[in-house]
Design a protein around this motif. Structure first.
Motif, short mmCIF file in Angstrom:
data_model
loop_
_atom_site.label_atom_id
_atom_site.label_comp_id
_atom_site.label_asym_id
_atom_site.label_seq_id
_atom_site.Cartn_x
_atom_site.Cartn_y
_atom_site.Cartn_z
N THR A 55 0.84 -1.20 0.00
CA THR A 55 0.00 0.00 0.00
C THR A 55 0.87 1.24 0.00
O THR A 55 1.93 1.27 0.63
CB THR A 55 -0.92 0.01 1.23
OG1 THR A 55 -0.13 -0.08 2.41
CG2 THR A 55 -1.91 -1.14 1.20
N ASP A 56 0.41 2.25 -0.69
CA ASP A 56 1.14 3.51 -0.80
C ASP A 56 1.35 4.10 0.59
O ASP A 56 0.42 4.21 1.38
CB ASP A 56 0.36 4.48 -1.68
CG ASP A 56 1.16 5.71 -2.06
OD1 ASP A 56 2.41 5.61 -2.11
OD2 ASP A 56 0.55 6.77 -2.30
N GLY A 57 2.59 4.44 0.91
CA GLY A 57 2.93 5.00 2.21
C GLY A 57 3.25 3.97 3.27
O GLY A 57 3.65 4.32 4.37
N VAL A 80 7.20 1.92 0.75
CA VAL A 80 6.40 1.64 -0.44
C VAL A 80 5.77 2.94 -0.93
O VAL A 80 5.14 3.66 -0.16
CB VAL A 80 5.29 0.61 -0.12
CG1 VAL A 80 4.43 0.35 -1.34
CG2 VAL A 80 5.89 -0.67 0.41
N ARG A 81 5.96 3.20 -2.22
CA ARG A 81 5.36 4.40 -2.81
C ARG A 81 4.83 4.06 -4.19
O ARG A 81 5.57 3.58 -5.05
CB ARG A 81 6.38 5.53 -2.90
CG ARG A 81 5.76 6.85 -3.30
CD ARG A 81 6.66 8.02 -2.99
NE ARG A 81 7.94 7.93 -3.63
CZ ARG A 81 8.22 8.45 -4.84
NH1 ARG A 81 7.29 9.07 -5.52
NH2 ARG A 81 9.43 8.33 -5.34
N GLU A 82 3.54 4.29 -4.39
CA GLU A 82 2.94 4.05 -5.70
C GLU A 82 3.17 5.28 -6.57
O GLU A 82 2.95 6.41 -6.13
CB GLU A 82 1.45 3.79 -5.56
CG GLU A 82 0.80 3.37 -6.86
CD GLU A 82 -0.64 2.90 -6.68
OE1 GLU A 82 -1.35 2.88 -7.68
OE2 GLU A 82 -1.02 2.56 -5.55
N LEU A 83 3.65 5.05 -7.79
CA LEU A 83 3.92 6.16 -8.70
C LEU A 83 2.65 6.48 -9.50
O LEU A 83 2.09 5.59 -10.15
CB LEU A 83 5.07 5.81 -9.64
CG LEU A 83 6.38 5.41 -8.97
CD1 LEU A 83 7.43 5.07 -10.01
CD2 LEU A 83 6.88 6.51 -8.07
N PRO A 84 2.20 7.73 -9.48
CA PRO A 84 0.99 8.08 -10.24
C PRO A 84 1.26 8.02 -11.75
O PRO A 84 2.28 8.52 -12.23
CB PRO A 84 0.69 9.52 -9.81
CG PRO A 84 1.60 9.84 -8.68
CD PRO A 84 2.71 8.84 -8.69
N TRP A 90 6.91 8.23 -13.23
CA TRP A 90 6.24 7.03 -13.68
C TRP A 90 6.75 6.63 -15.07
O TRP A 90 7.03 5.47 -15.32
CB TRP A 90 4.73 7.27 -13.72
CG TRP A 90 3.93 6.07 -14.13
CD1 TRP A 90 3.45 5.09 -13.32
CD2 TRP A 90 3.53 5.72 -15.46
NE1 TRP A 90 2.77 4.15 -14.06
CE2 TRP A 90 2.81 4.52 -15.38
CE3 TRP A 90 3.71 6.30 -16.70
CZ2 TRP A 90 2.26 3.88 -16.49
CZ3 TRP A 90 3.17 5.68 -17.82
CH2 TRP A 90 2.46 4.48 -17.71
N ARG A 119 -0.61 -1.00 -11.36
CA ARG A 119 0.08 -0.11 -10.43
C ARG A 119 1.59 -0.28 -10.62
O ARG A 119 2.07 -1.39 -10.77
CB ARG A 119 -0.26 -0.49 -8.99
CG ARG A 119 -1.70 -0.35 -8.63
CD ARG A 119 -2.03 -0.94 -7.27
NE ARG A 119 -1.09 -0.54 -6.24
CZ ARG A 119 -0.71 -1.34 -5.23
NH1 ARG A 119 -1.16 -2.56 -5.13
NH2 ARG A 119 0.14 -0.91 -4.33
N VAL A 121 4.94 0.40 -8.51
CA VAL A 121 5.29 0.65 -7.11
C VAL A 121 6.80 0.73 -6.97
O VAL A 121 7.54 -0.07 -7.55
CB VAL A 121 4.72 -0.47 -6.20
CG1 VAL A 121 5.14 -0.28 -4.76
CG2 VAL A 121 3.20 -0.51 -6.32
N ARG A 122 7.23 1.71 -6.20
CA ARG A 122 8.66 1.91 -5.91
C ARG A 122 8.93 1.44 -4.49
O ARG A 122 8.25 1.86 -3.55
CB ARG A 122 8.98 3.40 -6.05
CG ARG A 122 10.40 3.78 -5.78
CD ARG A 122 10.58 5.29 -6.00
NE ARG A 122 11.84 5.73 -5.48
CZ ARG A 122 12.98 5.75 -6.16
NH1 ARG A 122 12.99 5.35 -7.41
NH2 ARG A 122 14.09 6.17 -5.61
#
Length: 169
Positions: A55-57, A80-84, A90, A119, A121-122
């Motif tokens: 999950t993001d964050g 964890v960081r999801e790239l928009p 991205w 998604r 994710v980084r």
């Protein structure tokens, strides 16, 4: 760069597969790409790997395996960081991931599909490594009617051991 982060980067770059456990109870094997100080993964869309618990964050525990022997080399905690989709970051991540994606069903249209349905994710390493986990990190396989052992048909041995007769002259 500290020695620990150097180890994380080098081991993760060389391994094509990492075990990742986010908020889900079991770790999952994920293919990834190392880019600009983090592991990048793509998934959660049709035909792509699932990313349960990322999950993001949040945070995730990443265990890196050896490419040669498959044994565990290093474990680290990741932010964890999801790239928009559509951002510059991205696009750079997708350019790296696209080159490593094997057997993609849609080839050059893959980035558009990822933007719509997936998604990116980084997983960025935190300051230090963690102890290697004990035991298996794999999830228990789901029940399935598929089995590997069944009794052989009664007539099969006769068919396999039957000798061919030589033709008479």
């Amino acid at each position: 760069m500290t020695e620990e982060l150097f180890l994380v980067e080098e081991a993760t770059k060389k391994s094509g597969l990492v075990w990742v456990r986010g908020e889900a109870p079991a770790a999952r094997a994920l293919w990834h790409v190392w880019h600009e100080g983090a592991a990048l993964v793509v998934g959660d869309g049709p035909g792509e790997q699932p990313l349960p618990g990322l999950t993001d964050g949040g945070t995730a525990e990443v265990t890196v395996r050896s490419k040669d022997k498959g044994g565990r080399v290093v474990a680290w905690t990741a932010a964890v960081r999801e790239l928009p989709a559509g951002t510059e970051e991205w696009a750079a991540a997708v350019a790296e991931l696209k080159g490593k994606r094997l057997n993609a069903p849609d080839g050059e249209a893959m980035p558009e599909r990822w933007a719509r349905e997936c998604r990116v994710v980084r997983l960025e390493p935190r300051a230090s490594t963690t102890d290697l986990p004990d035991g298996s990190l794999a999830a228990v396989p789901l029940p399935s009617p598929g089995i590997t052992r069944r009794p052989i048909p009664a007539g099969l041995p006769k068919l396999l051991l039957k000798r061919k007769r030589k033709p008479r002259r």
